[in-house]
Scaffold this motif. Structure first.
Motif, PDB file in Angstrom:
ATOM      1  N   ASP A   2     -23.390-115.220 -28.772  1.00  0.00           N
ATOM      2  CA  ASP A   2     -23.531-114.208 -27.729  1.00  0.00           C
ATOM      3  C   ASP A   2     -22.180-113.912 -27.092  1.00  0.00           C
ATOM      4  O   ASP A   2     -21.281-114.752 -27.087  1.00  0.00           O
ATOM      5  N   SER A   3     -22.063-112.723 -26.533  1.00  0.00           N
ATOM      6  CA  SER A   3     -20.851-112.315 -25.829  1.00  0.00           C
ATOM      7  C   SER A   3     -21.137-112.207 -24.348  1.00  0.00           C
ATOM      8  O   SER A   3     -22.235-111.862 -23.940  1.00  0.00           O
ATOM      9  N   THR A   4     -20.117-112.492 -23.539  1.00  0.00           N
ATOM     10  CA  THR A   4     -20.230-112.363 -22.097  1.00  0.00           C
ATOM     11  C   THR A   4     -18.899-111.917 -21.524  1.00  0.00           C
ATOM     12  O   THR A   4     -17.843-112.184 -22.108  1.00  0.00           O
ATOM     13  N   ASP A   5     -18.961-111.237 -20.380  1.00  0.00           N
ATOM     14  CA  ASP A   5     -17.742-110.879 -19.672  1.00  0.00           C
ATOM     15  C   ASP A   5     -17.466-111.863 -18.537  1.00  0.00           C
ATOM     16  O   ASP A   5     -16.584-111.659 -17.726  1.00  0.00           O
ATOM     17  N   ASP A   6     -18.201-112.953 -18.498  1.00  0.00           N
ATOM     18  CA  ASP A   6     -18.039-113.994 -17.488  1.00  0.00           C
ATOM     19  C   ASP A   6     -17.140-115.090 -18.057  1.00  0.00           C
ATOM     20  O   ASP A   6     -17.433-115.642 -19.116  1.00  0.00           O
ATOM     21  N   THR A   7     -16.063-115.422 -17.353  1.00  0.00           N
ATOM     22  CA  THR A   7     -15.136-116.445 -17.850  1.00  0.00           C
ATOM     23  C   THR A   7     -15.466-117.847 -17.345  1.00  0.00           C
ATOM     24  O   THR A   7     -14.821-118.814 -17.743  1.00  0.00           O
ATOM     25  N   VAL A   8     -16.462-117.953 -16.458  1.00  0.00           N
ATOM     26  CA  VAL A   8     -16.927-119.258 -15.982  1.00  0.00           C
ATOM     27  C   VAL A   8     -18.415-119.332 -16.293  1.00  0.00           C
ATOM     28  O   VAL A   8     -19.194-118.503 -15.837  1.00  0.00           O
ATOM     29  N   LEU A   9     -18.802-120.318 -17.096  1.00  0.00           N
ATOM     30  CA  LEU A   9     -20.193-120.446 -17.520  1.00  0.00           C
ATOM     31  C   LEU A   9     -20.902-121.551 -16.758  1.00  0.00           C
ATOM     32  O   LEU A   9     -20.289-122.558 -16.394  1.00  0.00           O
ATOM     33  N   VAL A  10     -22.207-121.365 -16.555  1.00  0.00           N
ATOM     34  CA  VAL A  10     -23.070-122.418 -16.024  1.00  0.00           C
ATOM     35  C   VAL A  10     -23.992-122.805 -17.176  1.00  0.00           C
ATOM     36  O   VAL A  10     -24.698-121.966 -17.733  1.00  0.00           O
ATOM     37  N   ILE A  11     -23.947-124.087 -17.547  1.00  0.00           N
ATOM     38  CA  ILE A  11     -24.725-124.596 -18.682  1.00  0.00           C
ATOM     39  C   ILE A  11     -25.710-125.624 -18.141  1.00  0.00           C
ATOM     40  O   ILE A  11     -25.333-126.503 -17.371  1.00  0.00           O
ATOM     41  N   LEU A  57     -12.656-119.929 -18.731  1.00  0.00           N
ATOM     42  CA  LEU A  57     -12.446-119.786 -20.168  1.00  0.00           C
ATOM     43  C   LEU A  57     -11.561-118.568 -20.434  1.00  0.00           C
ATOM     44  O   LEU A  57     -11.531-117.621 -19.650  1.00  0.00           O
ATOM     45  N   SER A  58     -10.861-118.578 -21.551  1.00  0.00           N
ATOM     46  CA  SER A  58      -9.908-117.513 -21.881  1.00  0.00           C
ATOM     47  C   SER A  58     -10.599-116.287 -22.450  1.00  0.00           C
ATOM     48  O   SER A  58     -11.518-116.396 -23.265  1.00  0.00           O
ATOM     49  N   TYR A  63     -15.785-119.578 -28.360  1.00  0.00           N
ATOM     50  CA  TYR A  63     -15.912-121.018 -28.144  1.00  0.00           C
ATOM     51  C   TYR A  63     -17.136-121.545 -28.887  1.00  0.00           C
ATOM     52  O   TYR A  63     -18.243-121.049 -28.675  1.00  0.00           O
ATOM     53  N   LEU A  64     -16.940-122.539 -29.742  1.00  0.00           N
ATOM     54  CA  LEU A  64     -18.036-123.259 -30.381  1.00  0.00           C
ATOM     55  C   LEU A  64     -18.229-124.523 -29.546  1.00  0.00           C
ATOM     56  O   LEU A  64     -17.399-125.432 -29.572  1.00  0.00           O
ATOM     57  N   ILE A  65     -19.303-124.551 -28.768  1.00  0.00           N
ATOM     58  CA  ILE A  65     -19.539-125.642 -27.829  1.00  0.00           C
ATOM     59  C   ILE A  65     -20.596-126.572 -28.406  1.00  0.00           C
ATOM     60  O   ILE A  65     -21.687-126.133 -28.764  1.00  0.00           O
ATOM     61  N   SER A  66     -20.246-127.843 -28.503  1.00  0.00           N
ATOM     62  CA  SER A  66     -21.188-128.869 -28.962  1.00  0.00           C
ATOM     63  C   SER A  66     -21.480-129.805 -27.798  1.00  0.00           C
ATOM     64  O   SER A  66     -20.593-130.118 -27.001  1.00  0.00           O
ATOM     65  N   ILE A  67     -22.736-130.236 -27.730  1.00  0.00           N
ATOM     66  CA  ILE A  67     -23.162-131.127 -26.654  1.00  0.00           C
ATOM     67  C   ILE A  67     -23.809-132.349 -27.305  1.00  0.00           C
ATOM     68  O   ILE A  67     -24.776-132.218 -28.059  1.00  0.00           O
ATOM     69  N   ILE A  68     -23.263-133.525 -27.016  1.00  0.00           N
ATOM     70  CA  ILE A  68     -23.804-134.776 -27.557  1.00  0.00           C
ATOM     71  C   ILE A  68     -24.334-135.607 -26.398  1.00  0.00           C
ATOM     72  O   ILE A  68     -23.643-135.817 -25.397  1.00  0.00           O
ATOM     73  N   ALA A  69     -25.583-136.057 -26.529  1.00  0.00           N
ATOM     74  CA  ALA A  69     -26.214-136.884 -25.500  1.00  0.00           C
ATOM     75  C   ALA A  69     -26.291-138.325 -25.996  1.00  0.00           C
ATOM     76  O   ALA A  69     -26.650-138.573 -27.152  1.00  0.00           O
ATOM     77  N   THR A  70     -25.948-139.265 -25.116  1.00  0.00           N
ATOM     78  CA  THR A  70     -26.049-140.694 -25.427  1.00  0.00           C
ATOM     79  C   THR A  70     -26.904-141.337 -24.350  1.00  0.00           C
ATOM     80  O   THR A  70     -26.572-141.281 -23.159  1.00  0.00           O
TER      81      THR A  70
END
Length: 186
Positions: A2-11, A57-58, A63-70
Motif C-alpha cells: 500500500d501507498s501512503t502520504d503519511d511519513t509517521v505510521l501507527v502500527i 520515514l523517508s 519499506y518491507l516491515i517484518s514483525i517477529i513475536a517472542t
C-alpha cells in the motif's frame, strides 16, 4: 504494498501477554500500548496488545516491515510482514491532449472555445501512471472516475451533452497515496 502520504505510521497488533515484538526496517519512536524497549523492540501489555508509532520515514521509499513475536517462554514466530510505500509528492497536473468531435459536419480535434455539433465527445490525455482522475464541468459515460493506464494515458467519453451549452471541462488527479494535483482545463 500500500501507498501512503503519511511519513509517521501507527502500527497495532495483538500477541501473547508480555511477548517481545521486534521490528525490522523501521525504528519505533514510541509505544502508546505496551512498552518500548529499544528503537526496534516493544513488549506487549498484559492483554497482548501493542501500538507503536514509527520515527519519520523517508519519502519516495518502500519499506518491507517484518514483525517477529517472542513469547515469555522464548518461542519466536513471524507475526507479520507488509510493505508500505511512502509518497508525499503530488503528481504532475494531468493534461488534456485531445477533445475529439467525430460526428456531423464539424469533425476532428477541438481547441478551447470551439463549437461542436457532436453531443458525445472523446477526451484523451496523460497523467501519472495508475492515478485516478476526477472530472468537473462534464459528466462521463459511464459516470465516475477514470484511472490512467501503466503509461499514464487515459481516455474518457462524455455523457450526452446539451445543445447550445458551453462546457468548461476540468480534470485533476490523485495518486495511490492520495496526493492530489491541480486541474487541467479545456
Amino acid at each position: 504494498g500500500d501507498s501512503t502520504d503519511d511519513t509517521v505510521l501507527v502500527i497495532t497488533g495483538t500477541t501473547e501477554a508480555g511477548a517481545t515484538i521486534v521490528f525490522s526496517n523501521i525504528t519505533v519512536a514510541s509505544a502508546s500500548t505496551g512498552t518500548r524497549v529499544s528503537g526496534t523492540t516493544v513488549t506487549a501489555d498484559s492483554s497482548g496488545d501493542w501500538v507503536v508509532t514509527t520515527d519519520t520515514l523517508s519519502d519516495a521509499t518502500s519499506y518491507l516491515i517484518s514483525i517477529i513475536a517472542t513469547d515469555v517462554a522464548g518461542n519466536s514466530s513471524l507475526a507479520g510482514t507488509f510493505t508500505v510505500n511512502i509518497d508525499t509528492t503530488a503528481p504532475a497536473t494531468p493534461t488534456i491532449d485531445t477533445v475529439a468531435d467525430d460526428v456531423g459536419s464539424i469533425t476532428g480535434a477541438l481547441t478551447t472555445g470551439d463549437d461542436s455539433d457532436d453531443t458525445v465527445l472523446v477526451i484523451t490525455g496523460t497523467a501519472e501512471a495508475n492515478s485516478v482522475l476526477t472530472f468537473t464541468g462534464v459528466t462521463l459515460d459511464p459516470v465516475g472516475t477514470v484511472t490512467t493506464n501503466g503509461s499514464g494515458a487515459w481516455t474518457a467519453t462524455t455523457a450526452t451533452l446539451s445543445d447550445a451549452t458551453t462546457y468548461n471541462i476540468s480534470v485533476s488527479s490523485a495518486d495511490a497515496a492520495g496526493n492530489a494535483t491541480g486541474s487541467a482545463t479545456f
